[in-house]
Design a protein around this motif. Structure first.
Motif, PDB file in Angstrom:
ATOM      1  N   MET A 195       0.825  -1.210   0.000  1.00 43.89           N
ATOM      2  CA  MET A 195       0.000   0.000   0.000  1.00 43.89           C
ATOM      3  C   MET A 195       0.859   1.261   0.000  1.00 43.89           C
ATOM      4  SD  MET A 195      -2.991  -1.074  -0.356  1.00 43.89           S
ATOM      5  CE  MET A 195      -3.785   0.535  -0.224  1.00 43.89           C
ATOM      6  N   MET A 196       2.032   1.198   0.637  1.00 40.24           N
ATOM      7  CA  MET A 196       2.940   2.345   0.603  1.00 40.24           C
ATOM      8  C   MET A 196       3.389   2.634  -0.824  1.00 40.24           C
ATOM      9  SD  MET A 196       5.275   1.642   4.001  1.00 40.24           S
ATOM     10  CE  MET A 196       6.448   2.935   3.624  1.00 40.24           C
ATOM     11  N   ASP A 199       0.453   4.232  -2.624  1.00 38.39           N
ATOM     12  CA  ASP A 199       0.272   5.622  -2.195  1.00 38.39           C
ATOM     13  C   ASP A 199       1.315   6.532  -2.839  1.00 38.39           C
ATOM     14  OD1 ASP A 199      -1.845   4.866  -0.624  1.00 38.39           O
ATOM     15  OD2 ASP A 199      -0.696   4.810   1.252  1.00 38.39           O
ATOM     16  N   ASN A 200       2.551   6.045  -2.946  1.00 36.80           N
ATOM     17  CA  ASN A 200       3.597   6.830  -3.607  1.00 36.80           C
ATOM     18  C   ASN A 200       3.257   7.083  -5.071  1.00 36.80           C
ATOM     19  OD1 ASN A 200       5.291   7.270  -1.452  1.00 36.80           O
ATOM     20  ND2 ASN A 200       6.723   5.644  -1.951  1.00 36.80           N
ATOM     21  N   ASP A 214       0.249   7.021  -6.512  1.00 41.36           N
ATOM     22  CA  ASP A 214      -0.904   7.929  -6.599  1.00 41.36           C
ATOM     23  C   ASP A 214      -0.460   9.379  -6.436  1.00 41.36           C
ATOM     24  OD1 ASP A 214      -2.710   5.915  -7.028  1.00 41.36           O
ATOM     25  OD2 ASP A 214      -3.402   5.807  -4.936  1.00 41.36           O
ATOM     26  N   ALA A 215       0.391   9.622  -5.441  1.00 41.06           N
ATOM     27  CA  ALA A 215       0.843  10.989  -5.180  1.00 41.06           C
ATOM     28  C   ALA A 215       1.687  11.513  -6.336  1.00 41.06           C
ATOM     29  CB  ALA A 215       1.638  11.029  -3.874  1.00 41.06           C
ATOM     30  N   PRO A 218       5.470  12.392  -2.985  1.00 44.69           N
ATOM     31  CA  PRO A 218       5.230  11.029  -2.485  1.00 44.69           C
ATOM     32  C   PRO A 218       5.448  10.969  -0.977  1.00 44.69           C
ATOM     33  CG  PRO A 218       6.560  10.974  -4.476  1.00 44.69           C
ATOM     34  CD  PRO A 218       6.479  12.413  -4.058  1.00 44.69           C
ATOM     35  N   PRO A 219       4.556  10.326  -0.238  1.00 44.08           N
ATOM     36  CA  PRO A 219       4.668  10.315   1.225  1.00 44.08           C
ATOM     37  C   PRO A 219       5.841   9.490   1.749  1.00 44.08           C
ATOM     38  CG  PRO A 219       2.848   8.927   0.503  1.00 44.08           C
ATOM     39  CD  PRO A 219       3.335   9.657  -0.708  1.00 44.08           C
TER      40      PRO A 219
END
Length: 214
Positions: A194-195, A198-199, A201-202, A209-210
């Protein structure tokens, strides 16, 4: 995983399972395969980051272990004080003060062989745990210490040249060996995936990226 290895080495669980599976167990005996308890012992943490702190917390609250640690930067915060942890100035000093030493720092660079022959010798009749990176520990020096029983034992989840593990190490009874299982739970691996998502998507949305890796 570090706590698992501590218990397996201290209580000789790997040796016991091998004996039973090989058909060598002849029943309960009062002095059979005597280990040692962790309660009240001193745990030394090499690298007091997120994982090192989590290990220290579990050892302190779960087993009443005293905590000492080595970290390149000075640490003094509420969590450190709550654990009653003492920061020491060198890896050798930490080893001398520890019954169990657990490695939790990044590998490579200045940390390569941070736990060298002198540090391992300083551990004496203690237990060395490495769930960080294989190159942090001088594997040749560790093998010599285990071969000559200069330390009580070791628990390893990582190796200097993994997946290759020295045959001499695989034959030893005073070491527990795991195949790099540190993050191998369903929950952790899903979170890792999921990390990545999320990266991505960002990034494609033009946001930072988070969890950047570069």
């Amino acid at each position: 995983m570090a706590i698992t290895l501590m218990l397996m080495v201290a209580r000789r669980a790997g040796e016991g399972e091998r004996e039973l599976r090989a058909g060598g167990w002849t029943g309960w005996r009062p002095t059979h395969m005597m280990g040692r308890r962790l309660s009240g012992r001193t745990l030394g943490i090499v690298g007091m980051g997120r994982i090192g702190r989590a290990t220290a917390r579990r050892a302190r609250l779960g087993f009443g272990m005293d905590i000492v640690f080595f970290n390149r930067s000075r640490l003094d915060d509420d969590e450190i004080r709550e654990l009653g942890a003492r920061q020491l100035d060198s890896v050798e000093e930490l080893m001398q003060a520890s019954d169990v030493a657990s490695v939790h720092c990044p590998g490579g660079g200045a940390n390569r062989h941070l736990v060298d022959a002198r540090a391992i010798e300083a551990l004496g009749d203690g237990i060395l745990i490495n769930t960080a990176r294989g190159d942090v520990v001088d594997m040749a020096a560790l093998i010599e210490a285990l071969r000559h029983k200069r330390i009580a034992g070791a628990g390893l989840d990582v190796y200097e040249d993994e997946p290759a593990v020295p045959e001499v190490l695989r034959r030893m009874e005073n070491v527990v060996l795991l195949p790099h299982l540190g993050s191998a739970t369903v929950e952790t691996r899903v979170a890792m995936g999921m990390m990545v998502a999320d990266n991505l998507d960002a990034f494609f949305a033009g946001r930072e990226p988070p969890n950047r890796v570069a």
